[in-house]
Design an enzyme around this catalytic site. Structure first.
Site, PDB file in Angstrom:
ATOM      1  N   SER A 124     -48.900  20.221  10.672  1.00  0.00           N
ATOM      2  CA  SER A 124     -48.181  18.937  10.698  1.00  0.00           C
ATOM      3  C   SER A 124     -47.461  18.701  12.012  1.00  0.00           C
ATOM      4  O   SER A 124     -46.933  19.639  12.628  1.00  0.00           O
ATOM      5  CB  SER A 124     -47.154  18.948   9.562  1.00  0.00           C
ATOM      6  OG  SER A 124     -46.187  17.949   9.766  1.00  0.00           O
ATOM      7  N   GLU A 126     -44.673  17.637  12.157  1.00  0.00           N
ATOM      8  CA  GLU A 126     -43.273  18.050  11.939  1.00  0.00           C
ATOM      9  C   GLU A 126     -42.971  19.376  12.647  1.00  0.00           C
ATOM     10  O   GLU A 126     -41.811  19.706  12.869  1.00  0.00           O
ATOM     11  CB  GLU A 126     -42.990  18.192  10.440  1.00  0.00           C
ATOM     12  CG  GLU A 126     -42.759  16.882   9.739  1.00  0.00           C
ATOM     13  CD  GLU A 126     -41.480  16.175  10.197  1.00  0.00           C
ATOM     14  OE1 GLU A 126     -40.391  16.716  10.023  1.00  0.00           O
ATOM     15  OE2 GLU A 126     -41.588  15.074  10.766  1.00  0.00           O
ATOM     16  N   TYR A 148     -39.289  22.537   5.892  1.00  0.00           N
ATOM     17  CA  TYR A 148     -40.707  22.178   5.776  1.00  0.00           C
ATOM     18  C   TYR A 148     -41.428  22.452   7.098  1.00  0.00           C
ATOM     19  O   TYR A 148     -42.491  23.085   7.127  1.00  0.00           O
ATOM     20  CB  TYR A 148     -40.833  20.692   5.402  1.00  0.00           C
ATOM     21  CG  TYR A 148     -42.238  20.152   5.531  1.00  0.00           C
ATOM     22  CD1 TYR A 148     -43.163  20.323   4.514  1.00  0.00           C
ATOM     23  CD2 TYR A 148     -42.647  19.483   6.690  1.00  0.00           C
ATOM     24  CE1 TYR A 148     -44.460  19.839   4.642  1.00  0.00           C
ATOM     25  CE2 TYR A 148     -43.937  19.003   6.821  1.00  0.00           C
ATOM     26  CZ  TYR A 148     -44.839  19.180   5.792  1.00  0.00           C
ATOM     27  OH  TYR A 148     -46.121  18.712   5.935  1.00  0.00           O
TER      28      TYR A 148
END
Ligand code: GDR
Length: 330
Positions: A124, A126, A148
């Site tokens: 991801s 992120e 996460y």
């Protein structure tokens, strides 16, 4: 004989688009599910095979991989809503991070008895978090800003490590935000498209949002699952960044969505400080050059079209009395 694919996270947005894409490519598609009682599992199309297993349970993954004997495994299963990862940090580490280790181990053990199993890990954007450079590429360093993001970085490095340690065909797609009418209602694009639809239909008057200044690179999920598949078809296993190369703020998203329904966003949107995250990712923007040149992959749905598609779909859904939580499969 048809090639076999095993997908974790098959009931989610990406799982549904990927399963449809692989079925159209002639694959036999298997979904790893925790149990049959979940209504989303009961609604899966009949041509998808189910095998029981849990990313928290090593033995169950070995049994599932042994039973299915897949040619390709797509690991899309995760706790994927970033705010939840602060509330359930340990569970996020177990599912989103350690789940990758367990799946890689299952593949390593099963493929030692013969037959290559190619592995795709859903990494991801992120992981870039507080970005070190813009746009972000496959070699941009990581600085995750949530439990996460940290768990995804672990899964990412582990996938690389299994490739280097055991010569496995294991790759990560570093996917930037990807949306669709099937997106979960808690993510900002869908929260906005549903909010606009409710206001337009007179079911609500306001929409409360968090940080309007955060910027994301938003693309269409249907395009991104094609990239996942392509990554497992090339000669050499490598990681790829998948995004559009454009970035928009949440404020611009809101403007586009309200405009698509002929509404003035400033009369309805309330910026709510309590919805801000403990640590925010301010700016994400992909450089998808490698995917374009090496995979021939291109995004096909521009931002404005994507937003209009989601608003139209939610207007239709709500006027027909549909449940927004039920939308990962059509
Ligand atoms: P993100 O997606 O965290 O980027 O991760 P999300 O849509 O939740 O947030 C995007 C940005 O919007 C801001 N924001 C709000 N977000 C939500 N959910 N609700 C709000 O009310 C709101 N107001 C403002 C957020 O602060 C954030 O900056 C998604 C997930 O799908 C991950 O699993 C995936 O890995 C990445 O995309 C790529």
């Amino acid at each position: 004989m048809a090639r076999r694919a095993l997908i974790t996270g098959i009931t989610g947005q990406d799982g549904s688009y990927l399963a449809e894409h692989l079925l159209a490519e002639g694959y036999e598609v298997w979904g790893l599910v925790r149990g049959q009682s979940n209504p989303r599992v009961a609604r899966l199309p009949k041509d998808i095979h189910l095998v029981r297993g849990d990313l928290l349970d090593q033995g169950s993954l070995i049994s599932a991989v042994e039973r299915v004997r897949p040619d390709e495994v797509y690991n899309l299963g995760a706790i994927s809503f970033v705010p939840m990862s602060w509330e359930q940090a340990e569970l996020t580490a177990e599912v989103t991070g350690m789940g990758v280790l367990r799946m890689l181990e299952a593949i390593r053990v099963c493929s030692s008895r013969g037959g290559e199993i190619r592995f795709y890990q859903a990494s991801s954007s992120e992981m870039f978090g507080q970005v070190r450079e813009t746009p972000q590429t496959e070699v941009t360093p990581f600085h995750p800003r949530s439990p996460y993001g940290v768990a995804k970085a672990y899964g990412h490095f582990l996938t690389q490590n299994y490739r280097e340690s055991y010569g496995m065909y294991a790759v990560s797609g570093i996917l930037f935000n990807h949306e669709s009418p099937r997106r979960g209602a808690e993510f900002v694009t869908r929260k906005v498209s549903l909010g606009v639809a409710r206001i337009k239909l007179g079911l609500a008057t306001e929409l409360r949002l968090g940080n309007l200044e955060a910027r994301r690179d938003w693309g269409f999920a249907g395009d991104y699952v094609r990239a996942m598949h392509l990554m497992l078809q090339v000669g050499k296993p490598e990681d790829y960044v998948i995004g559009t190369g454009r970035t928009q703020s949440v404020r611009e998203l809101v403007e586009a969505a309200f405009t698509a329904a002929d509404l003035d966003w400033e009369r309805h949107v309330i910026a709510d400080q309590s919805l801000h995250r403990p640590a925010e990712v301010d700016l994400l923007c992909a450089d998808p050059k490698k995917a374009r040149t090496q995979l021939g992959w291109e995004p096909t749905v521009p931002f404005e079209e994507l937003v209009a598609m989601m608003v139209e779909s939610d207007l239709r859904l709500l006027s027909e009395g549909g449940d927004p939580q039920d939308s990962s499969w059509p």
